[in-house]
Design a protein around this motif. Sequence first.
Motif, PDB file in Angstrom:
ATOM      1  N   VAL A   1      42.386  45.844  39.681  1.00  0.00           N
ATOM      2  CA  VAL A   1      41.086  46.459  39.408  1.00  0.00           C
ATOM      3  C   VAL A   1      41.101  47.955  39.718  1.00  0.00           C
ATOM      4  O   VAL A   1      40.853  48.780  38.848  1.00  0.00           O
ATOM      5  N   ALA A   2      41.368  48.315  40.968  1.00  0.00           N
ATOM      6  CA  ALA A   2      41.338  49.715  41.379  1.00  0.00           C
ATOM      7  C   ALA A   2      42.114  49.862  42.679  1.00  0.00           C
ATOM      8  O   ALA A   2      42.137  48.943  43.499  1.00  0.00           O
TER       9      ALA A   2
ATOM     10  N   TYR B   1      39.778  40.330  45.623  1.00  0.00           N
ATOM     11  CA  TYR B   1      40.659  40.359  46.776  1.00  0.00           C
ATOM     12  C   TYR B   1      41.064  41.792  47.082  1.00  0.00           C
ATOM     13  O   TYR B   1      41.569  42.491  46.190  1.00  0.00           O
ATOM     14  N   CYS B   2      40.885  42.209  48.316  1.00  0.00           N
ATOM     15  CA  CYS B   2      41.425  43.488  48.754  1.00  0.00           C
ATOM     16  C   CYS B   2      42.851  43.252  49.254  1.00  0.00           C
ATOM     17  O   CYS B   2      43.147  42.221  49.873  1.00  0.00           O
TER      18      CYS B   2
ATOM     19  N   TRP C   1      41.880  46.657  45.058  1.00  0.00           N
ATOM     20  CA  TRP C   1      41.287  45.354  44.752  1.00  0.00           C
ATOM     21  C   TRP C   1      41.903  44.736  43.504  1.00  0.00           C
ATOM     22  O   TRP C   1      42.219  45.437  42.536  1.00  0.00           O
ATOM     23  N   PHE C   2      42.026  43.426  43.591  1.00  0.00           N
ATOM     24  CA  PHE C   2      42.370  42.598  42.463  1.00  0.00           C
ATOM     25  C   PHE C   2      41.246  41.585  42.285  1.00  0.00           C
ATOM     26  O   PHE C   2      40.465  41.357  43.196  1.00  0.00           O
ATOM     27  N   ARG C   3      41.188  40.972  41.122  1.00  0.00           N
ATOM     28  CA  ARG C   3      40.203  39.920  40.905  1.00  0.00           C
ATOM     29  C   ARG C   3      40.833  38.785  40.116  1.00  0.00           C
ATOM     30  O   ARG C   3      41.804  38.990  39.375  1.00  0.00           O
TER      31      ARG C   3
ATOM     32  N   SER D   1      39.253  48.191  32.058  1.00  0.00           N
ATOM     33  CA  SER D   1      38.042  47.384  31.951  1.00  0.00           C
ATOM     34  C   SER D   1      36.943  47.826  32.911  1.00  0.00           C
ATOM     35  O   SER D   1      35.776  47.469  32.714  1.00  0.00           O
ATOM     36  N   VAL D   2      37.295  48.590  33.948  1.00  0.00           N
ATOM     37  CA  VAL D   2      36.288  49.011  34.923  1.00  0.00           C
ATOM     38  C   VAL D   2      36.140  50.524  34.996  1.00  0.00           C
ATOM     39  O   VAL D   2      35.257  51.029  35.703  1.00  0.00           O
ATOM     40  N   LYS D   3      36.986  51.248  34.277  1.00  0.00           N
ATOM     41  CA  LYS D   3      36.962  52.710  34.333  1.00  0.00           C
ATOM     42  C   LYS D   3      35.593  53.231  33.909  1.00  0.00           C
ATOM     43  O   LYS D   3      35.022  52.794  32.911  1.00  0.00           O
ATOM     44  N   GLY D   4      35.065  54.165  34.706  1.00  0.00           N
ATOM     45  CA  GLY D   4      33.753  54.716  34.422  1.00  0.00           C
ATOM     46  C   GLY D   4      32.613  53.918  35.024  1.00  0.00           C
ATOM     47  O   GLY D   4      31.474  54.398  35.055  1.00  0.00           O
TER      48      GLY D   4
END
Length: 130
Positions: A48-49, A97-98, A36-38, A65-68
């Motif tokens: 993102v991940a 967005y995937c 995913w992107f944002r 920024s999203v880890k954890g």
Amino acid sequence: QVQVEESGGGSAQAGGSLLLSCTASAEQKHSYCMGWFRQVPGKEREAVAAIYTGYNGGDAIYADSVKGRFTIFRHNDKNKLTLYMNSLKPEDTAVYYCAAAYYPLYCTIGHFKATNFEFWAQGTQVNVSS
């Protein structure tokens, strides 16, 4: 041609949770780097991940920024992912967005960039209120 479809998203309060799902499909079975992107208006698309869906695909990678807080789950139907988004913050508000790409290298640090992905879903809005 690879079809990428995503669902989920919506609205949540800060500290809450949402999830996104994504599936990649094509006439021939293949493994992909999927993730995913944002993006927010006026800014570049942010990674993102991601995770590689192939056998022994390795660990997922996450933006700092999203880890954890965010976790990717790879389903037994290997080209299906779910992104669990917990402890949401207002700054997580964006269109998510995937995307999918053929090369496992793109699911590694330094190579997880929007420009490396050629197959995209339509995007889904995530809103987090304070």
